[in-house]
Design a protein around this motif. Structure first.
Motif, PDB file in Angstrom:
ATOM      1  N   VAL A   1       0.841  -1.205   0.000  1.00  0.00           N
ATOM      2  CA  VAL A   1       0.000   0.000   0.000  1.00  0.00           C
ATOM      3  C   VAL A   1       0.873   1.251   0.000  1.00  0.00           C
ATOM      4  O   VAL A   1       0.588   2.215  -0.716  1.00  0.00           O
ATOM      5  N   ALA A   2       1.955   1.247   0.757  1.00  0.00           N
ATOM      6  CA  ALA A   2       2.861   2.400   0.792  1.00  0.00           C
ATOM      7  C   ALA A   2       3.517   2.626  -0.564  1.00  0.00           C
ATOM      8  O   ALA A   2       3.659   3.769  -1.018  1.00  0.00           O
ATOM      9  N   ILE A   3       3.904   1.552  -1.230  1.00  0.00           N
ATOM     10  CA  ILE A   3       4.536   1.664  -2.548  1.00  0.00           C
ATOM     11  C   ILE A   3       3.543   2.221  -3.563  1.00  0.00           C
ATOM     12  O   ILE A   3       3.836   3.189  -4.277  1.00  0.00           O
ATOM     13  N   GLU A   4       2.344   1.630  -3.617  1.00  0.00           N
ATOM     14  CA  GLU A   4       1.325   2.112  -4.557  1.00  0.00           C
ATOM     15  C   GLU A   4       0.939   3.556  -4.264  1.00  0.00           C
ATOM     16  O   GLU A   4       0.763   4.359  -5.185  1.00  0.00           O
ATOM     17  N   SER A   5       0.823   3.890  -3.008  1.00  0.00           N
ATOM     18  CA  SER A   5       0.484   5.258  -2.622  1.00  0.00           C
ATOM     19  C   SER A   5       1.551   6.247  -3.097  1.00  0.00           C
ATOM     20  O   SER A   5       1.225   7.328  -3.608  1.00  0.00           O
ATOM     21  N   ALA A   6       2.812   5.877  -2.949  1.00  0.00           N
ATOM     22  CA  ALA A   6       3.896   6.757  -3.404  1.00  0.00           C
ATOM     23  C   ALA A   6       3.839   6.956  -4.913  1.00  0.00           C
ATOM     24  O   ALA A   6       4.018   8.076  -5.411  1.00  0.00           O
ATOM     25  N   VAL A   7       3.560   5.895  -5.666  1.00  0.00           N
ATOM     26  CA  VAL A   7       3.461   6.013  -7.125  1.00  0.00           C
ATOM     27  C   VAL A   7       2.310   6.941  -7.494  1.00  0.00           C
ATOM     28  O   VAL A   7       2.469   7.858  -8.311  1.00  0.00           O
ATOM     29  N   PHE A   8       1.149   6.742  -6.883  1.00  0.00           N
ATOM     30  CA  PHE A   8      -0.018   7.562  -7.187  1.00  0.00           C
ATOM     31  C   PHE A   8       0.208   9.024  -6.807  1.00  0.00           C
ATOM     32  O   PHE A   8      -0.121   9.939  -7.568  1.00  0.00           O
ATOM     33  N   ARG A   9       0.787   9.268  -5.631  1.00  0.00           N
ATOM     34  CA  ARG A   9       1.012  10.653  -5.191  1.00  0.00           C
ATOM     35  C   ARG A   9       2.063  11.348  -6.046  1.00  0.00           C
ATOM     36  O   ARG A   9       1.920  12.526  -6.385  1.00  0.00           O
ATOM     37  N   ALA A  10       3.120  10.625  -6.425  1.00  0.00           N
ATOM     38  CA  ALA A  10       4.147  11.220  -7.285  1.00  0.00           C
ATOM     39  C   ALA A  10       3.574  11.548  -8.664  1.00  0.00           C
ATOM     40  O   ALA A  10       3.823  12.628  -9.217  1.00  0.00           O
ATOM     41  N   ALA A  11       2.798  10.622  -9.230  1.00  0.00           N
ATOM     42  CA  ALA A  11       2.184  10.861 -10.535  1.00  0.00           C
ATOM     43  C   ALA A  11       1.201  12.026 -10.470  1.00  0.00           C
ATOM     44  O   ALA A  11       1.149  12.861 -11.379  1.00  0.00           O
ATOM     45  N   ALA A  12       0.421  12.098  -9.397  1.00  0.00           N
ATOM     46  CA  ALA A  12      -0.532  13.192  -9.232  1.00  0.00           C
ATOM     47  C   ALA A  12       0.197  14.530  -9.141  1.00  0.00           C
ATOM     48  O   ALA A  12      -0.226  15.520  -9.749  1.00  0.00           O
ATOM     49  N   GLU A  13       1.287  14.563  -8.391  1.00  0.00           N
ATOM     50  CA  GLU A  13       2.077  15.788  -8.301  1.00  0.00           C
ATOM     51  C   GLU A  13       2.637  16.172  -9.670  1.00  0.00           C
ATOM     52  O   GLU A  13       2.635  17.338 -10.044  1.00  0.00           O
ATOM     53  N   PHE A  14       3.072  15.188 -10.436  1.00  0.00           N
ATOM     54  CA  PHE A  14       3.636  15.459 -11.755  1.00  0.00           C
ATOM     55  C   PHE A  14       2.615  16.120 -12.677  1.00  0.00           C
ATOM     56  O   PHE A  14       2.930  17.067 -13.381  1.00  0.00           O
ATOM     57  N   VAL A  15       1.369  15.617 -12.677  1.00  0.00           N
ATOM     58  CA  VAL A  15       0.345  16.160 -13.590  1.00  0.00           C
ATOM     59  C   VAL A  15      -0.498  17.259 -12.949  1.00  0.00           C
ATOM     60  O   VAL A  15      -1.355  17.831 -13.615  1.00  0.00           O
ATOM     61  N   GLY A  16      -0.257  17.556 -11.670  1.00  0.00           N
ATOM     62  CA  GLY A  16      -0.992  18.631 -11.009  1.00  0.00           C
ATOM     63  C   GLY A  16      -2.421  18.266 -10.647  1.00  0.00           C
ATOM     64  O   GLY A  16      -3.319  19.095 -10.719  1.00  0.00           O
ATOM     65  N   LYS A  17      -2.635  17.017 -10.243  1.00  0.00           N
ATOM     66  CA  LYS A  17      -3.962  16.550  -9.849  1.00  0.00           C
ATOM     67  C   LYS A  17      -3.907  15.980  -8.438  1.00  0.00           C
ATOM     68  O   LYS A  17      -2.844  15.742  -7.887  1.00  0.00           O
ATOM     69  N   ASP A  18      -5.074  15.728  -7.892  1.00  0.00           N
ATOM     70  CA  ASP A  18      -5.183  15.059  -6.608  1.00  0.00           C
ATOM     71  C   ASP A  18      -5.052  13.552  -6.857  1.00  0.00           C
ATOM     72  O   ASP A  18      -5.597  13.052  -7.846  1.00  0.00           O
ATOM     73  N   PRO A  19      -4.359  12.809  -5.994  1.00  0.00           N
ATOM     74  CA  PRO A  19      -4.217  11.359  -6.224  1.00  0.00           C
ATOM     75  C   PRO A  19      -5.548  10.628  -6.348  1.00  0.00           C
ATOM     76  O   PRO A  19      -5.648   9.631  -7.052  1.00  0.00           O
ATOM     77  N   TRP A  20      -6.587  11.126  -5.694  1.00  0.00           N
ATOM     78  CA  TRP A  20      -7.888  10.461  -5.759  1.00  0.00           C
ATOM     79  C   TRP A  20      -8.534  10.606  -7.131  1.00  0.00           C
ATOM     80  O   TRP A  20      -9.492   9.914  -7.448  1.00  0.00           O
ATOM     81  N   GLU A  21      -8.016  11.476  -7.978  1.00  0.00           N
ATOM     82  CA  GLU A  21      -8.554  11.652  -9.324  1.00  0.00           C
ATOM     83  C   GLU A  21      -8.073  10.559 -10.280  1.00  0.00           C
ATOM     84  O   GLU A  21      -8.501  10.522 -11.432  1.00  0.00           O
ATOM     85  N   PHE A  22      -7.214   9.666  -9.828  1.00  0.00           N
ATOM     86  CA  PHE A  22      -6.678   8.621 -10.694  1.00  0.00           C
ATOM     87  C   PHE A  22      -7.562   7.380 -10.774  1.00  0.00           C
ATOM     88  O   PHE A  22      -7.232   6.439 -11.458  1.00  0.00           O
ATOM     89  N   GLY A  23      -8.686   7.375 -10.103  1.00  0.00           N
ATOM     90  CA  GLY A  23      -9.578   6.223 -10.166  1.00  0.00           C
ATOM     91  C   GLY A  23     -10.194   6.078 -11.549  1.00  0.00           C
ATOM     92  O   GLY A  23     -10.264   7.036 -12.321  1.00  0.00           O
ATOM     93  N   PRO A  24     -10.682   4.884 -11.884  1.00  0.00           N
ATOM     94  CA  PRO A  24     -11.241   4.651 -13.212  1.00  0.00           C
ATOM     95  C   PRO A  24     -12.502   5.472 -13.503  1.00  0.00           C
ATOM     96  O   PRO A  24     -12.820   5.722 -14.649  1.00  0.00           O
ATOM     97  N   ASP A  25     -13.215   5.907 -12.457  1.00  0.00           N
ATOM     98  CA  ASP A  25     -14.436   6.693 -12.661  1.00  0.00           C
ATOM     99  C   ASP A  25     -14.202   8.181 -12.490  1.00  0.00           C
ATOM    100  O   ASP A  25     -15.149   8.959 -12.531  1.00  0.00           O
ATOM    101  N   ALA A  26     -12.959   8.580 -12.293  1.00  0.00           N
ATOM    102  CA  ALA A  26     -12.650   9.997 -12.065  1.00  0.00           C
ATOM    103  C   ALA A  26     -12.826  10.779 -13.367  1.00  0.00           C
ATOM    104  O   ALA A  26     -12.667  10.218 -14.452  1.00  0.00           O
TER     105      ALA A  26
END
Length: 119
Positions: free
Chosen positions: A93-118
């Motif tokens: 969970v920590a690894i996946e969370s880091a990937v999601f948060r880093a990617a979100a920071e890169f594109v300027g979005k909130d990590p919760w926006e990466f869901g399939p229904d976002a």
């Protein structure tokens, strides 16, 4: 004179902590690239340790927008878990969370926006 096999049975696949870390990163990155096209040409790399602490402490990742690169630091992600959370599930969970948060920071979005229904 007896003969022996030249080829032995295959060895079991490696399943160490680093192998699981790499596989978890790869799975999360594949999901994100399938969900967000702006991450298609971003390189995700794995580093051991950051070169220096930042204002918030020890960084878990580093972003280079110019090079379109995200470096995830394995040791801080795995080792700086809260007490009592150092097991395989919490580590994943920590690894996946880091990937999601880093990617979100890169594109300027909130990590919760990466869901399939976002949106």
């Amino acid at each position: 004179m007896g003969r022996s096999e030249v080829v032995r049975p295959p060895l079991p696949p490696l399943d160490g902590r680093i192998d699981r870390f790499d596989a978890t990163i790869g799975t999360a990155v594949d999901f994100l690239r399938g969900t967000w096209p702006e991450l298609q040409d971003v390189r995700f790399e794995i580093g051991g340790l950051p070169t220096r602490p930042d204002a918030d402490g020890i960084p878990r990742w580093e972003i280079d927008r110019e090079q379109r690169r995200i470096v995830l630091f394995r040791i801080p992600i795995e080792r700086l878990l809260p007490p009592g959370h150092d097991d395989d599930l919490h580590r994943r969970v920590a690894i996946e969370s880091a990937v999601f948060r880093a990617a979100a920071e890169f594109v300027g979005k909130d990590p919760w926006e990466f869901g399939p229904d976002a949106p």
